[in-house]
Design an enzyme around this catalytic site. Structure first.
Site, PDB file in Angstrom:
ATOM      1  N   GLU A  37       0.838  -1.199   0.000  1.00  0.00           N
ATOM      2  CA  GLU A  37       0.000   0.000   0.000  1.00  0.00           C
ATOM      3  C   GLU A  37       0.876   1.254   0.000  1.00  0.00           C
ATOM      4  OE1 GLU A  37      -3.974  -0.980   2.504  1.00  0.00           O
ATOM      5  OE2 GLU A  37      -2.098  -1.672   3.396  1.00  0.00           O
ATOM      6  N   ASP A  39       3.932   1.460  -1.235  1.00  0.00           N
ATOM      7  CA  ASP A  39       4.516   1.587  -2.578  1.00  0.00           C
ATOM      8  C   ASP A  39       3.522   2.177  -3.565  1.00  0.00           C
ATOM      9  OD1 ASP A  39       6.782   0.521  -1.615  1.00  0.00           O
ATOM     10  OD2 ASP A  39       6.464  -1.491  -2.417  1.00  0.00           O
ATOM     11  N   GLU A 115      21.915   8.123  28.306  1.00  0.00           N
ATOM     12  CA  GLU A 115      21.503   7.583  27.007  1.00  0.00           C
ATOM     13  C   GLU A 115      22.625   6.746  26.412  1.00  0.00           C
ATOM     14  OE1 GLU A 115      21.634  11.426  24.375  1.00  0.00           O
ATOM     15  OE2 GLU A 115      20.303  11.785  26.057  1.00  0.00           O
ATOM     16  N   LYS A 117      25.522   5.532  24.124  1.00  0.00           N
ATOM     17  CA  LYS A 117      26.430   6.228  23.221  1.00  0.00           C
ATOM     18  C   LYS A 117      26.565   5.367  21.965  1.00  0.00           C
ATOM     19  CE  LYS A 117      30.902   8.517  23.043  1.00  0.00           C
ATOM     20  NZ  LYS A 117      31.512   7.896  21.875  1.00  0.00           N
ATOM     21  N   ASP A 119      27.521   4.003  18.390  1.00  0.00           N
ATOM     22  CA  ASP A 119      28.756   3.997  17.626  1.00  0.00           C
ATOM     23  C   ASP A 119      28.452   4.223  16.153  1.00  0.00           C
ATOM     24  OD1 ASP A 119      31.392   3.938  17.811  1.00  0.00           O
ATOM     25  OD2 ASP A 119      31.611   1.773  18.031  1.00  0.00           O
ATOM     26  N   ARG A 138      30.294  16.018  11.346  1.00  0.00           N
ATOM     27  CA  ARG A 138      30.920  16.788  12.415  1.00  0.00           C
ATOM     28  C   ARG A 138      32.228  17.423  11.938  1.00  0.00           C
ATOM     29  NH1 ARG A 138      34.720  15.381  16.404  1.00  0.00           N
ATOM     30  NH2 ARG A 138      34.550  16.774  18.181  1.00  0.00           N
ATOM     31  N   GLU A 175      23.195  10.921  15.918  1.00  0.00           N
ATOM     32  CA  GLU A 175      24.181   9.937  15.469  1.00  0.00           C
ATOM     33  C   GLU A 175      23.556   9.070  14.379  1.00  0.00           C
ATOM     34  OE1 GLU A 175      27.074  10.247  16.926  1.00  0.00           O
ATOM     35  OE2 GLU A 175      28.148   8.355  16.795  1.00  0.00           O
ATOM     36  N   TYR A 227      20.181  13.345  19.476  1.00  0.00           N
ATOM     37  CA  TYR A 227      20.513  13.446  20.898  1.00  0.00           C
ATOM     38  C   TYR A 227      20.640  14.878  21.405  1.00  0.00           C
ATOM     39  CZ  TYR A 227      25.261  13.433  18.904  1.00  0.00           C
ATOM     40  OH  TYR A 227      26.380  13.686  18.164  1.00  0.00           O
ATOM     41  N   LYS A 292      24.379  13.122  30.963  1.00  0.00           N
ATOM     42  CA  LYS A 292      24.295  14.558  30.712  1.00  0.00           C
ATOM     43  C   LYS A 292      23.580  15.266  31.858  1.00  0.00           C
ATOM     44  CE  LYS A 292      23.975  13.816  25.744  1.00  0.00           C
ATOM     45  NZ  LYS A 292      23.144  13.798  24.544  1.00  0.00           N
ATOM     46  N   LYS A 316      32.127   4.600  29.523  1.00  0.00           N
ATOM     47  CA  LYS A 316      32.307   3.507  28.569  1.00  0.00           C
ATOM     48  C   LYS A 316      31.894   2.141  29.142  1.00  0.00           C
ATOM     49  CE  LYS A 316      33.940   5.457  24.858  1.00  0.00           C
ATOM     50  NZ  LYS A 316      35.062   4.957  24.114  1.00  0.00           N
ATOM     51  N   CYS A 410      48.589 -20.245  -5.719  1.00  0.00           N
ATOM     52  CA  CYS A 410      47.280 -20.476  -5.110  1.00  0.00           C
ATOM     53  C   CYS A 410      47.287 -21.762  -4.284  1.00  0.00           C
ATOM     54  CB  CYS A 410      46.216 -20.551  -6.200  1.00  0.00           C
ATOM     55  SG  CYS A 410      44.603 -21.021  -5.570  1.00  0.00           S
ATOM     56  N   CYS A 413      44.817 -24.374  -6.327  1.00  0.00           N
ATOM     57  CA  CYS A 413      45.107 -24.952  -7.642  1.00  0.00           C
ATOM     58  C   CYS A 413      46.564 -24.829  -8.053  1.00  0.00           C
ATOM     59  CB  CYS A 413      44.217 -24.314  -8.705  1.00  0.00           C
ATOM     60  SG  CYS A 413      44.685 -22.617  -9.069  1.00  0.00           S
ATOM     61  N   CYS A 428      44.271 -15.232  -7.311  1.00  0.00           N
ATOM     62  CA  CYS A 428      44.684 -16.394  -8.082  1.00  0.00           C
ATOM     63  C   CYS A 428      44.365 -16.082  -9.546  1.00  0.00           C
ATOM     64  CB  CYS A 428      43.889 -17.618  -7.615  1.00  0.00           C
ATOM     65  SG  CYS A 428      43.954 -18.995  -8.756  1.00  0.00           S
ATOM     66  N   CYS A 433      40.128 -22.113 -11.466  1.00  0.00           N
ATOM     67  CA  CYS A 433      40.548 -22.637 -10.166  1.00  0.00           C
ATOM     68  C   CYS A 433      39.327 -23.255  -9.474  1.00  0.00           C
ATOM     69  CB  CYS A 433      41.129 -21.508  -9.323  1.00  0.00           C
ATOM     70  SG  CYS A 433      41.399 -21.926  -7.594  1.00  0.00           S
TER      71      CYS A 433
HETATM   72  S1  IVH Z   1      26.184  14.172  23.050  1.00  0.00           S
HETATM   73  C1  IVH Z   1      28.707  17.663  23.745  1.00  0.00           C
HETATM   74  N1  IVH Z   1      24.885  11.920  22.991  1.00  0.00           N
HETATM   75  O1  IVH Z   1      29.779  10.606  20.719  1.00  0.00           O
HETATM   76  C2  IVH Z   1      27.883  16.475  23.588  1.00  0.00           C
HETATM   77  N2  IVH Z   1      26.891  12.109  21.745  1.00  0.00           N
HETATM   78  O2  IVH Z   1      32.453  11.326  21.762  1.00  0.00           O
HETATM   79  C3  IVH Z   1      28.378  15.612  22.508  1.00  0.00           C
HETATM   80  N3  IVH Z   1      27.467  10.116  20.466  1.00  0.00           N
HETATM   81  O3  IVH Z   1      30.505  13.286  18.568  1.00  0.00           O
HETATM   82  C4  IVH Z   1      27.367  14.800  21.930  1.00  0.00           C
HETATM   83  N4  IVH Z   1      25.721   8.914  21.065  1.00  0.00           N
HETATM   84  O4  IVH Z   1      29.009  11.425  17.721  1.00  0.00           O
HETATM   85  C5  IVH Z   1      25.971  12.601  22.572  1.00  0.00           C
HETATM   86  N5  IVH Z   1      23.625   9.983  23.005  1.00  0.00           N
HETATM   87  C6  IVH Z   1      24.684  10.660  22.576  1.00  0.00           C
HETATM   88  C7  IVH Z   1      25.627  10.105  21.682  1.00  0.00           C
HETATM   89  C8  IVH Z   1      26.726  10.867  21.306  1.00  0.00           C
HETATM   90  C9  IVH Z   1      26.820   8.952  20.348  1.00  0.00           C
HETATM   91  C10 IVH Z   1      28.736  10.460  19.817  1.00  0.00           C
HETATM   92  C11 IVH Z   1      28.703  11.760  19.036  1.00  0.00           C
HETATM   93  C12 IVH Z   1      29.815  12.594  19.576  1.00  0.00           C
HETATM   94  C13 IVH Z   1      30.680  11.565  20.213  1.00  0.00           C
HETATM   95  C14 IVH Z   1      31.487  12.196  21.304  1.00  0.00           C
END
Ligand code: IVH
Length: 679
Positions: A37, A39, A115, A117, A119, A138, A175, A227, A292, A316, A410, A413, A428, A433
């Protein structure tokens, strides 16, 4: 459909419907209508827009498909720098950060927001009057790259937000990332195509948003979590981070559902613990938790030092790493002949999973990391799927470790191995092969290719080893060898007919799949689709010259060369002939020629002035004509559009006088692309 006013109304209605369902699907994860639907609505909108190109707007959902390739990205100055974050790895360090912040705030108590973080990579999205106008990376925090076209292809980024609720101008930060599942599939696909794999989802996301051809970005499974807010003009926004996140959610942005308001540092620690345990089940990669200060006023008071805010910290997660011994380096030969080295490890438990092998991308990579056979190495589970070696533990060396060299012949072969100068992989040279041949068959039957589900990898191997299938075309002649099939181990009547039926059903796969299935070096699904759009058949493609291929968007010399070489090889010619003889469809039905008055640009007259960057004027004029439009050299009242290239002439002024619409090259190209699609 009736008059222009009605068309306009319908277009607007379709756009808001599509935006609504898009938001439900990509942001809220709770669709209300079926894909079909959706589409159908999209098709209707594309159709109306191609009939009325003047009604196309930059925030139309049809604009998510990507724009013509950019030569390079422009630079975006960030009005407020995008900061990075300081890291802590323990509760003690987190508590110390908290104490410092509290002291700076005169001993005040304050709430925190935690929250994940994510990657991926940071982006800044600027909206003016409700429309997404710029999306930037950035970069160094002060200047980023303009990747607007690419970010527009990310379905969870709103192209427009409700003008009433949103400030007239504001920036959202977030992000962009690739979820684990999407990453796994993307790498699986790349492995099948003989392309280098992405080391982790972050690299894959960064590589995807920095594509010069945004139609490639459009095919990558990118997503976003926002974020925070950057600069805001013309409207007051909430004064706590928590409420800002709720506000952004209400505007249609995707906010991480895990985000949590904490009253104390101990509550934050509790979440950290909980998330360390639960993060494996999250559908994306996160390397920590961002803590934060909730109050925006307090954030302002705390400020930043050396690119790092004092009001936020990255706490971390412990790394999923382990130490073990590299017993040896093995080599797999891929379908395209690439020699893929892999680490044979003493089994070790990392993050709950036993690892006994790891990807080693190529010889250069092994030497760059100075990994030697016999080394004690640090292994890491990257992207949750392919374990990798981070580094050797040099202090544990005994002197008996051996430097690795790619074999000159190789391992399968015995043919000579070469390393093309512009490639990272050794290959190769023998296209017959056995390892390549078997991998080619496996690729041919695989899901994105001919999708022959009754013939799995195991069966491919058996058929190949028994000499029943020597090349992909032999599959279609198996029906004459039923007796032999039934004689194979574990092949009962049912599985034989299952295999034969699904082979039979694969005879009329779309051209793009067939091209992909042939296994041409560097031609993955995306390029196969592009080729199928531009050629009517495998036969036509096989006759294409290097120049012809190079004139297609995003095909470079390496791919063009590989295609031409593929079709020149006798073995490949023979296989294609055999496929044709077996009744495999190697082309698409000729599209009925549309009547001139039904073509998308019918009734429109174009005048091009100045130099175009993307193609010669004659070529552009030919495209206009092919789409039913008229190209002329004089601007008159009848002219529909004046296309303004570089160093335009007096025609621009004349157009102004006559009230003729002027468009720039990018807009013109977009119009041609959209119209070609509609055709
Ligand atoms: S806050 C000043 N919130 O982490 C605040 N960053 O190491 C900076 N990132 O460049 C951003 N998840 O790319 C914030 N929930 C989150 C995030 C986040 C991933 C990344 C972001 C930032 C890097 C900083």
């Amino acid at each position: 459909m009736g008059g222009v006013v009605e068309v306009k109304q319908r277009i607007e209605q379709l756009r808001s419907l599509l935006n609504y369902h898009n938001h439900r699907y990509y942001v809220l994860d709770s669709p209300e209508i079926s894909d079909e639907e959706y589409d159908e609505l999209m098709r209707e909108l594309s159709q109306l827009e191609s009939e009325h190109p003047e009604l196309i707007t930059s925030d139309s959902p049809t604009q998510r498909i990507g724009a013509p390739p950019a030569e390079e990205f422009g630079v975006v100055e960030h009005p407020e720098p995008l900061l990075s974050l300081a890291n802590v790895f323990s509760y003690e360090d987190l508590a110390a950060w908290h104490r410092r912040a509290s002291n700076l705030l005169g001993g005040s108590d304050f709430d925190l927001v935690c929250e994940p973080k994510i990657d991926g990579l940071a982006v800044a999205l600027t909206y003016i009057d409700g429309l997404l106008v710029t999306g930037a990376t950035r970069g160094d925090g002060y200047r980023g790259e303009n990747i607007t076209q690419n970010l527009k292809t990310v379905r969870s980024i709103p192209l427009s937000v409700s003008g009433k609720k949103a400030p007239p101008k504001f920036e959202v930060r977030g992000e962009v990332y690739i979820p684990k599942e999407g990453f796994r599939k993307l790498n699986e696909e790349r492995a099948r195509e003989g392309l280098p794999l992405f080391a982790n989802p972050r690299n894959a996301a960064a590589g995807s948003v920095r594509q010069l051809d945004s139609s490639i970005t459009a095919k990558r499974p990118l997503d976003i979590f926002v974020y925070g807010l950057g600069p805001v003009e013309g409207k007051a926004v909430p004064d706590t981070h928590w409420e800002i996140m709720q506000y952004l959610k209400s505007l249609g942005f995707k906010v991480n559902p895990e985000i949590t308001l904490c009253r104390t540092i101990d509550e934050a620690e509790e979440y950290h613990q909980k998330w360390v345990e639960g993060r494996e089940s999250w559908p994306y990669e996160a390397d920590g938790m961002v803590v934060k200060v909730n109050s925006i006023a307090f954030q302002g008071e705390l400020g930043a030092v050396a690119h790092e805010p004092r009001w936020a910290i990255a706490y971390k997660f412990p790394a999923v790493q382990g130490t073990t011994r590299l017993i040896d380096i093995g080599i797999n030969v891929g379908r395209t002949g690439s020699l893929n080295p892999y680490a044979i490890l003493e089994p070790v438990r990392v993050g709950g999973v036993v690892i006994s092998s790891a990807a080693l991308h190529n010889e250069e990579d092994i030497h760059r990391k100075d990994i030697r056979i016999g080394d004690t190495v640090i292994v890491q589970r990257a992207g949750e799927v392919i374990p990798e070696i981070v580094s050797p533990v040099v202090s544990k060396r005994t002197g008996k470790e051996k430097v690795f060299h790619m074999p000159s012949h190789c391992p399968v072969c015995g043919a000579e191995v070469i390393k093309p100068e512009d490639e990272a992989m050794h290959r190769c040279t023998n296209s017959a092969c056995p390892s390549q041949a078997l991998e080619k068959i496996k690729h041919f039957v695989s899901r994105g290719a001919m999708d022959i589900d009754g013939v799995g990898e195991k069966l491919c191997q058996t058929l190949f080893e028994q000499g029943l299938v020597k090349d992909v075309a032999d599959l279609y002649y198996l029906k004459d060898k039923k007796e032999q099939l039934l004689g194979l181990e574990k092949m009962a009547d049912k599985s034989v007919s299952n295999a034969l039926d699904s082979i039979d059903a694969s005879r009329d796969r779309p051209l793009a799949r067939v091209i992909f299935a042939l296994g041409i070096l560097h031609v993955g699904e995306e390029y196969a689709e592009l080729l199928a759009e531009n050629f009517l058949s495998v036969d036509e493609l096989s006759k294409a010259s290097q120049e012809q291929l190079l004139s297609l968007p995003s095909i470079g010399p390496k791919i063009a060369d590989s295609i031409v070489t593929f079709f020149r090889q006798k073995g490949n010619k023979r296989v294609i002939k055999k496929l044709r003889k077996a009744g495999v469809k190697l082309g698409k039905e000729k599209v009925e020629e549309a009547k001139p008055e039904e073509l998308p640009l019918a009734g429109l007259e174009f005048v091009i002035t100045g130099k175009l960057k993307s193609s010669a004027r004659s070529e552009a004029e030919a495209r206009i004509k092919a789409l039913g439009g008229k190209a002329s050299s004089d601007v008159t009242k009848k002219t529909s559009y004046v296309v303004v290239g570089a160093d335009p002439g007096s025609k621009v002024a004349k157009a102004g006088k006559l009230g003729v619409k002027r468009i720039n090259e990018a807009e013109f190209m977009e119009l041609l692309t959209q119209s070609s699609k509609a055709k």
